[in-house]
Design a protein around this motif. Structure first.
Motif, PDB file in Angstrom:
ATOM      1  N   MET A   1      16.222  34.385  48.365  1.00  0.00           N
ATOM      2  CA  MET A   1      17.643  33.952  47.835  1.00  0.00           C
ATOM      3  C   MET A   1      18.338  33.193  48.894  1.00  0.00           C
ATOM      4  SD  MET A   1      20.993  36.754  46.793  1.00  0.00           S
ATOM      5  CE  MET A   1      20.117  37.439  45.554  1.00  0.00           C
ATOM      6  N   ASN A   2      19.086  31.809  48.663  1.00  0.00           N
ATOM      7  CA  ASN A   2      19.455  30.935  49.598  1.00  0.00           C
ATOM      8  C   ASN A   2      20.995  31.364  50.016  1.00  0.00           C
ATOM      9  OD1 ASN A   2      21.238  29.876  47.825  1.00  0.00           O
ATOM     10  ND2 ASN A   2      19.471  28.647  47.034  1.00  0.00           N
ATOM     11  N   SER A   3      21.479  30.700  50.698  1.00  0.00           N
ATOM     12  CA  SER A   3      22.681  31.007  51.298  1.00  0.00           C
ATOM     13  C   SER A   3      23.799  30.981  50.115  1.00  0.00           C
ATOM     14  CB  SER A   3      23.459  30.269  52.611  1.00  0.00           C
ATOM     15  OG  SER A   3      23.354  28.784  52.236  1.00  0.00           O
ATOM     16  N   PHE A   4      23.703  29.930  49.384  1.00  0.00           N
ATOM     17  CA  PHE A   4      24.538  29.837  48.108  1.00  0.00           C
ATOM     18  C   PHE A   4      24.439  30.948  47.320  1.00  0.00           C
ATOM     19  CE2 PHE A   4      23.860  25.377  49.820  1.00  0.00           C
ATOM     20  CZ  PHE A   4      25.369  24.893  50.022  1.00  0.00           C
ATOM     21  N   ASP A   5      23.455  31.417  46.845  1.00  0.00           N
ATOM     22  CA  ASP A   5      23.271  32.520  46.093  1.00  0.00           C
ATOM     23  C   ASP A   5      23.897  33.821  46.684  1.00  0.00           C
ATOM     24  OD1 ASP A   5      21.770  30.958  44.363  1.00  0.00           O
ATOM     25  OD2 ASP A   5      19.739  31.610  45.083  1.00  0.00           O
ATOM     26  N   ILE A   6      23.773  34.030  48.118  1.00  0.00           N
ATOM     27  CA  ILE A   6      24.068  35.033  48.680  1.00  0.00           C
ATOM     28  C   ILE A   6      25.752  35.187  48.542  1.00  0.00           C
ATOM     29  CG2 ILE A   6      24.372  36.372  51.046  1.00  0.00           C
ATOM     30  CD1 ILE A   6      21.498  35.462  51.570  1.00  0.00           C
ATOM     31  N   ALA A   7      26.354  33.994  49.127  1.00  0.00           N
ATOM     32  CA  ALA A   7      27.643  33.753  49.257  1.00  0.00           C
ATOM     33  C   ALA A   7      28.246  33.962  47.643  1.00  0.00           C
ATOM     34  CB  ALA A   7      28.124  32.386  49.346  1.00  0.00           C
ATOM     35  N   GLN A   8      27.714  33.536  46.601  1.00  0.00           N
ATOM     36  CA  GLN A   8      28.053  33.876  45.221  1.00  0.00           C
ATOM     37  C   GLN A   8      27.815  35.020  44.883  1.00  0.00           C
ATOM     38  OE1 GLN A   8      25.911  32.318  41.562  1.00  0.00           O
ATOM     39  NE2 GLN A   8      27.624  30.574  41.691  1.00  0.00           N
ATOM     40  N   ALA A   9      26.698  35.843  45.159  1.00  0.00           N
ATOM     41  CA  ALA A   9      26.556  37.316  44.973  1.00  0.00           C
ATOM     42  C   ALA A   9      27.913  38.232  45.623  1.00  0.00           C
ATOM     43  CB  ALA A   9      25.437  37.757  45.577  1.00  0.00           C
ATOM     44  N   ARG A  10      28.343  37.715  46.825  1.00  0.00           N
ATOM     45  CA  ARG A  10      29.267  38.459  47.284  1.00  0.00           C
ATOM     46  C   ARG A  10      30.728  38.325  46.586  1.00  0.00           C
ATOM     47  NH1 ARG A  10      30.242  36.141  53.104  1.00  0.00           N
ATOM     48  NH2 ARG A  10      28.225  35.190  52.414  1.00  0.00           N
ATOM     49  N   VAL A  11      30.775  36.949  45.992  1.00  0.00           N
ATOM     50  CA  VAL A  11      32.027  36.933  45.251  1.00  0.00           C
ATOM     51  C   VAL A  11      32.256  37.620  43.898  1.00  0.00           C
ATOM     52  CG1 VAL A  11      33.602  35.135  44.023  1.00  0.00           C
ATOM     53  CG2 VAL A  11      32.616  34.726  46.431  1.00  0.00           C
ATOM     54  N   LEU A  12      30.950  37.599  43.369  1.00  0.00           N
ATOM     55  CA  LEU A  12      30.786  38.575  42.092  1.00  0.00           C
ATOM     56  C   LEU A  12      30.991  40.039  42.517  1.00  0.00           C
ATOM     57  CD1 LEU A  12      27.911  36.201  40.480  1.00  0.00           C
ATOM     58  CD2 LEU A  12      30.650  36.348  40.096  1.00  0.00           C
ATOM     59  N   ALA A  13      30.745  40.368  43.731  1.00  0.00           N
ATOM     60  CA  ALA A  13      30.534  41.882  43.818  1.00  0.00           C
ATOM     61  C   ALA A  13      32.123  42.196  44.210  1.00  0.00           C
ATOM     62  CB  ALA A  13      29.709  42.220  45.191  1.00  0.00           C
ATOM     63  N   ASP A  14      32.810  41.270  44.841  1.00  0.00           N
ATOM     64  CA  ASP A  14      34.305  41.343  44.817  1.00  0.00           C
ATOM     65  C   ASP A  14      35.003  41.257  43.383  1.00  0.00           C
ATOM     66  OD1 ASP A  14      34.046  41.378  47.636  1.00  0.00           O
ATOM     67  OD2 ASP A  14      34.701  39.164  47.743  1.00  0.00           O
ATOM     68  N   VAL A  15      34.568  40.518  42.650  1.00  0.00           N
ATOM     69  CA  VAL A  15      35.148  40.451  41.381  1.00  0.00           C
ATOM     70  C   VAL A  15      34.824  41.934  40.430  1.00  0.00           C
ATOM     71  CG1 VAL A  15      35.070  39.457  38.810  1.00  0.00           C
ATOM     72  CG2 VAL A  15      34.858  38.023  40.951  1.00  0.00           C
ATOM     73  N   LYS A  16      33.639  42.364  40.670  1.00  0.00           N
ATOM     74  CA  LYS A  16      33.215  43.837  40.266  1.00  0.00           C
ATOM     75  C   LYS A  16      34.056  44.831  40.658  1.00  0.00           C
ATOM     76  CE  LYS A  16      30.190  46.767  38.119  1.00  0.00           C
ATOM     77  NZ  LYS A  16      31.082  47.775  38.120  1.00  0.00           N
ATOM     78  N   ARG A  17      34.357  44.599  42.021  1.00  0.00           N
ATOM     79  CA  ARG A  17      35.221  45.895  42.414  1.00  0.00           C
ATOM     80  C   ARG A  17      36.476  45.825  42.113  1.00  0.00           C
ATOM     81  NH1 ARG A  17      32.189  44.937  46.791  1.00  0.00           N
ATOM     82  NH2 ARG A  17      33.325  43.336  47.807  1.00  0.00           N
ATOM     83  N   GLU A  18      37.209  44.539  41.733  1.00  0.00           N
ATOM     84  CA  GLU A  18      38.409  44.443  41.161  1.00  0.00           C
ATOM     85  C   GLU A  18      38.437  44.788  39.910  1.00  0.00           C
ATOM     86  OE1 GLU A  18      42.310  43.410  40.237  1.00  0.00           O
ATOM     87  OE2 GLU A  18      41.479  43.769  42.100  1.00  0.00           O
ATOM     88  N   ARG A  19      37.400  44.518  39.041  1.00  0.00           N
ATOM     89  CA  ARG A  19      37.358  45.144  37.612  1.00  0.00           C
ATOM     90  C   ARG A  19      37.401  46.414  37.632  1.00  0.00           C
ATOM     91  NH1 ARG A  19      38.552  45.428  34.275  1.00  0.00           N
ATOM     92  NH2 ARG A  19      36.929  45.455  32.600  1.00  0.00           N
ATOM     93  N   ASP A  20      36.559  47.196  38.326  1.00  0.00           N
ATOM     94  CA  ASP A  20      36.486  48.562  38.542  1.00  0.00           C
ATOM     95  C   ASP A  20      37.797  49.217  38.718  1.00  0.00           C
ATOM     96  OD1 ASP A  20      33.834  48.423  37.812  1.00  0.00           O
ATOM     97  OD2 ASP A  20      33.303  48.918  39.950  1.00  0.00           O
ATOM     98  N   ALA A  21      38.506  48.613  39.639  1.00  0.00           N
ATOM     99  CA  ALA A  21      39.817  48.911  40.148  1.00  0.00           C
ATOM    100  C   ALA A  21      40.672  48.987  39.108  1.00  0.00           C
ATOM    101  CB  ALA A  21      40.393  48.238  41.393  1.00  0.00           C
ATOM    102  N   GLN A  22      40.654  47.902  38.367  1.00  0.00           N
ATOM    103  CA  GLN A  22      41.655  47.467  37.075  1.00  0.00           C
ATOM    104  C   GLN A  22      41.227  48.698  36.023  1.00  0.00           C
ATOM    105  OE1 GLN A  22      40.787  43.687  35.638  1.00  0.00           O
ATOM    106  NE2 GLN A  22      41.845  42.757  37.365  1.00  0.00           N
ATOM    107  N   ASP A  23      40.167  49.049  35.780  1.00  0.00           N
ATOM    108  CA  ASP A  23      40.010  50.166  34.930  1.00  0.00           C
ATOM    109  C   ASP A  23      40.178  51.312  35.261  1.00  0.00           C
ATOM    110  OD1 ASP A  23      38.728  48.291  33.160  1.00  0.00           O
ATOM    111  OD2 ASP A  23      36.598  48.809  33.594  1.00  0.00           O
ATOM    112  N   ALA A  24      40.081  51.707  36.685  1.00  0.00           N
ATOM    113  CA  ALA A  24      40.483  53.109  37.130  1.00  0.00           C
ATOM    114  C   ALA A  24      42.210  53.304  36.951  1.00  0.00           C
ATOM    115  CB  ALA A  24      40.213  53.270  38.720  1.00  0.00           C
ATOM    116  N   ILE A  25      42.939  52.129  37.009  1.00  0.00           N
ATOM    117  CA  ILE A  25      44.348  52.129  36.705  1.00  0.00           C
ATOM    118  C   ILE A  25      44.808  52.082  35.769  1.00  0.00           C
ATOM    119  CG2 ILE A  25      46.473  50.676  37.368  1.00  0.00           C
ATOM    120  CD1 ILE A  25      45.034  49.747  40.150  1.00  0.00           C
ATOM    121  N   PHE A  26      44.264  51.324  34.789  1.00  0.00           N
ATOM    122  CA  PHE A  26      44.669  50.999  33.300  1.00  0.00           C
ATOM    123  C   PHE A  26      43.777  51.520  32.505  1.00  0.00           C
ATOM    124  CE2 PHE A  26      46.282  47.572  36.197  1.00  0.00           C
ATOM    125  CZ  PHE A  26      47.593  47.639  35.992  1.00  0.00           C
TER     126      PHE A  26
END
Length: 106
Positions: A1-26
């Motif tokens: 995995m190159n550095s761009f893939d790692i950076a993108q995976a980190r962003v997508l993990a942040d998005v996943k955490r936010e979606r999980d938080a939204q589901d927990a709240i709403f």
């Protein structure tokens, strides 16, 4: 995995955490789309033209591209086309976040 893939995976993990938080709240939400109509069609055309002009004169920004994609989504009523537009909105958002993270790392 190159550095761009790692950076993108980190962003997508942040998005996943936010979606999980939204589901927990709403919980699961099945709201109407609220898209379409002459106002959003007009806004989409206006924002698209402004975005094109900004890039023509060398001052285009992620904000310009993001708003263009958002208003194109808001103007769409066909569910398949709306989904495709929303994917574009999210993809531009991820790309923008990646750029922010690169600048922060400098």
């Amino acid at each position: 995995m190159n550095s761009f893939d790692i950076a993108q995976a980190r962003v997508l993990a942040d998005v996943k955490r936010e979606r999980d938080a939204q589901d927990a709240i709403f919980g699961v939400q099945d709201l109407p789309d609220g898209t379409g109509g002459p106002l959003y069609e007009c806004m989409a055309n206006t924002v698209r033209q402004e975005c094109d002009r900004a890039f023509e004169v060398g001052r285009g920004t992620f904000g310009d591209v993001f708003l263009e994609e958002v208003y194109e989504a808001m103007a769409e009523t066909d569910p398949a086309k709306l989904r495709a537009e929303l994917i574009q909105v999210v993809a531009v958002g991820v790309k923008w976040i990646e750029a922010i993270d690169r600048r922060a790392a400098e």
